[in-house]
Design a protein around this motif. Structure first.
Motif, short mmCIF file in Angstrom:
data_model
loop_
_atom_site.label_atom_id
_atom_site.label_comp_id
_atom_site.label_asym_id
_atom_site.label_seq_id
_atom_site.Cartn_x
_atom_site.Cartn_y
_atom_site.Cartn_z
N ARG A 33 0.75 -1.19 0.07
CA ARG A 33 0.13 -0.16 0.08
C ARG A 33 0.91 1.33 0.06
O ARG A 33 2.14 1.30 0.28
CB ARG A 33 -0.99 -0.03 1.08
CG ARG A 33 -1.65 -1.29 1.48
CD ARG A 33 -2.68 -1.22 2.30
NE ARG A 33 -3.45 -2.37 2.81
CZ ARG A 33 -3.33 -3.34 3.51
NH1 ARG A 33 -2.44 -3.26 4.19
NH2 ARG A 33 -4.11 -4.33 3.65
N ALA A 34 0.26 2.49 -0.03
CA ALA A 34 1.05 3.56 -0.38
C ALA A 34 1.61 3.98 0.84
O ALA A 34 2.68 4.59 0.95
CB ALA A 34 -0.15 4.83 -0.63
N ASP A 35 0.97 3.42 2.29
CA ASP A 35 1.67 3.73 3.36
C ASP A 35 2.80 2.50 3.83
O ASP A 35 3.38 2.65 4.95
CB ASP A 35 0.63 3.78 4.46
CG ASP A 35 -0.01 2.46 4.61
OD1 ASP A 35 0.43 1.50 3.92
OD2 ASP A 35 -0.88 2.40 5.55
N GLY A 36 2.92 1.81 2.64
CA GLY A 36 4.31 0.84 2.73
C GLY A 36 3.84 -0.36 3.55
O GLY A 36 4.63 -1.41 3.60
N SER A 37 2.59 -0.55 4.24
CA SER A 37 1.92 -1.76 4.54
C SER A 37 1.85 -2.72 3.66
O SER A 37 1.65 -2.38 2.38
CB SER A 37 0.81 -1.67 5.54
OG SER A 37 -0.22 -1.07 4.60
N TYR A 38 1.75 -3.95 4.07
CA TYR A 38 1.43 -5.21 3.05
C TYR A 38 0.13 -5.90 3.19
O TYR A 38 -0.41 -6.00 4.30
CB TYR A 38 2.37 -6.32 3.15
CG TYR A 38 3.04 -7.22 2.15
CD1 TYR A 38 3.88 -6.87 1.16
CD2 TYR A 38 2.09 -8.36 2.04
CE1 TYR A 38 4.07 -7.77 0.26
CE2 TYR A 38 2.47 -9.37 0.94
CZ TYR A 38 3.53 -8.77 0.11
OH TYR A 38 3.73 -9.59 -1.15
N GLY A 39 -0.43 -5.90 1.96
CA GLY A 39 -1.70 -6.73 2.12
C GLY A 39 -1.72 -8.11 1.44
O GLY A 39 -1.19 -8.13 0.31
N TYR A 40 -1.91 -9.11 2.08
CA TYR A 40 -1.64 -10.46 1.70
C TYR A 40 -2.77 -10.91 0.70
O TYR A 40 -3.87 -10.35 0.70
CB TYR A 40 -1.61 -11.47 2.94
CG TYR A 40 -0.32 -11.19 3.57
CD1 TYR A 40 0.89 -11.90 2.96
CD2 TYR A 40 -0.21 -10.79 4.65
CE1 TYR A 40 2.12 -11.75 3.67
CE2 TYR A 40 1.02 -10.84 5.56
CZ TYR A 40 2.16 -11.15 4.75
OH TYR A 40 3.52 -11.27 5.70
N ASN A 41 -2.61 -11.85 -0.13
CA ASN A 41 -3.58 -12.52 -1.19
C ASN A 41 -4.69 -13.09 -0.45
O ASN A 41 -4.72 -13.42 0.76
CB ASN A 41 -2.70 -13.36 -2.22
CG ASN A 41 -2.18 -14.53 -1.46
OD1 ASN A 41 -3.14 -15.28 -0.94
ND2 ASN A 41 -0.91 -14.38 -1.54
N ALA A 42 -5.85 -13.19 -1.25
CA ALA A 42 -6.99 -13.82 -0.64
C ALA A 42 -6.83 -14.93 0.15
O ALA A 42 -7.63 -15.45 0.92
CB ALA A 42 -8.20 -13.73 -1.83
#
Length: 355
Positions: free
Chosen positions: A213-222
């Motif tokens: 994400r723009a804030d550097g955080s990570y979103g894992y796949n579904a």
């Protein structure tokens, strides 16, 4: 000699074919240049980047620092366990999570120095400390060491393994002539996946794919986010039966790394930065397993009281704990044996963090 030379020349077209296909397809994103720059530009533009595959986090952070002109008020440092700390959790829109996979202390120091060199003077730093950051046997071969080397020179301390991450680079580039990688590349091209391999800017907070994400955080796949009691048991079981590399290589607490951690905390505070320490929780079942062991796992659990003592001596707040029970977490708050969700972190994050 002439026959040998002619025989060797026969292989040249084949080798050229393998190298050309591997570079063009590059299904694991290890050969083609510019991938991390693409992601960094998306983040610098204030968008989230989805469709992320096998990215070099360290290259991403360097590219991002060069491209972003926004101020970072809250800087997050650490491994993938820090990547669930979002701007929504900190309450500061100018948060950037500069976590990198498998980070050790050298990474954290180098990224801190990189931010300073880029003209960033964070008001706050959250340093996520994993137990293996204090073990010399767990030094990460991919680590950024440039800023760490300068740090050691400035403070008169011995630098550990600062030859650069050449091993990781050689390992990557060896894929250019790998027949196994060639087979993967051919299959990749057959399916037309090269047409959908680029990162995609999005406003979505979660997507089907991995994302940064723009804030550097990570979103894992579904698929990874879809946690049930049954599949969580299988995920944790693998951690119990086969120690993660960084746990297996834990060879005790290094006094040198403890001293360097203390000096690092002091340097950030002397810079006028408010420092917090984040202790990322273990999965409940994995933590309970660790407590029953008699090998190096015992020393792993002794890291937390040591870090807490160092923090208390400096007036530094400690957030979280390796003990998930004390954080009020259950197994379903985790993706696997070591990574809890951002929703879980938010539940035990202090409301007065910005105060």
């Amino acid at each position: 000699m002439k026959k040998l030379l002619l025989a060797a020349l026969v292989f040249v077209p084949f080798v050229a074919l393998v190298v050309g296909v591997n570079f063009y397809a590059d299904p694991a994103n290890v050969l083609r240049p510019g991938y991390e720059a693409q992601v960094a530009q998306i983040l610098a533009d204030g968008k989230n980047a989805s469709n992320i595959r096998n990215m070099d986090d360290r290259a991403l952070i360097q590219e991002y620092m060069e491209r972003s002109d926004g101020a970072i008020d809250t800087l997050i440092l650490g491994s993938s366990h820090s990547m669930q700390i979002t701007s929504g959790i900190t309450g500061d829109e100018a948060t950037f999570c500069a976590g990198v996979t498998g980070a050790d202390l050298r990474d954290c120091i180098s990224i801190w120095r990189l931010a300073l060199d880029d003209g960033q003077t964070p008001s706050r730093v959250v340093l996520a400390i994993d137990p293996w950051m204090l073990a010399e046997g767990c030094l990460e071969k991919r680590a950024m060491t440039g800023g760490y080397r300068d740090f050691c020179a400035d403070h008169g301390t011995r630098a550990l393994a600062t030859a650069g991450n050449w091993e990781a680079r050689i390992e990557k580039m060896s894929q250019a002539v790998s027949l196994a990688y060639f087979q993967s590349s051919v299959e990749y091209l057959k399916k037309g996946l090269q047409n959908t391999r680029d990162p995609v800017p999005t406003e979505e907070y979660y997507t089907e794919t991995d994302m940064r994400r723009a804030d550097g955080s990570y979103g894992y796949n579904a698929a990874l986010r879809d946690v049930t009691e049954e599949n969580m048991y299988d995920r944790v079981k693998d951690y119990i039966l086969f120690k993660p590399e960084l746990m297996a290589d834990f060879d005790g607490i290094s006094q040198l790394l403890v001293e360097q951690l203390g000096t690092f905390l002091d340097e950030m505070q002397q810079n006028g930065t408010t420092v917090s320490i984040f202790l990322p929780p273990f999965n409940n079942a994995y933590y309970d397993h660790i407590k029953t062991q008699t090998d190096n796992y015992v020393q792993i659990l002794s890291v937390e009281p040591l870090v807490r003592q160092m923090a208390e001596e400096r007036g530094i707040r400690v957030i979280g704990s390796y003990d998930p029970w004390s954080c009020g977490l259950t197994q379903l708050d985790f993706y696997d044996g070591l990574h809890c969700s951002s929703e879980a972190v938010e539940r035990f994050w202090p409301e007065d963090f910005l105060a």
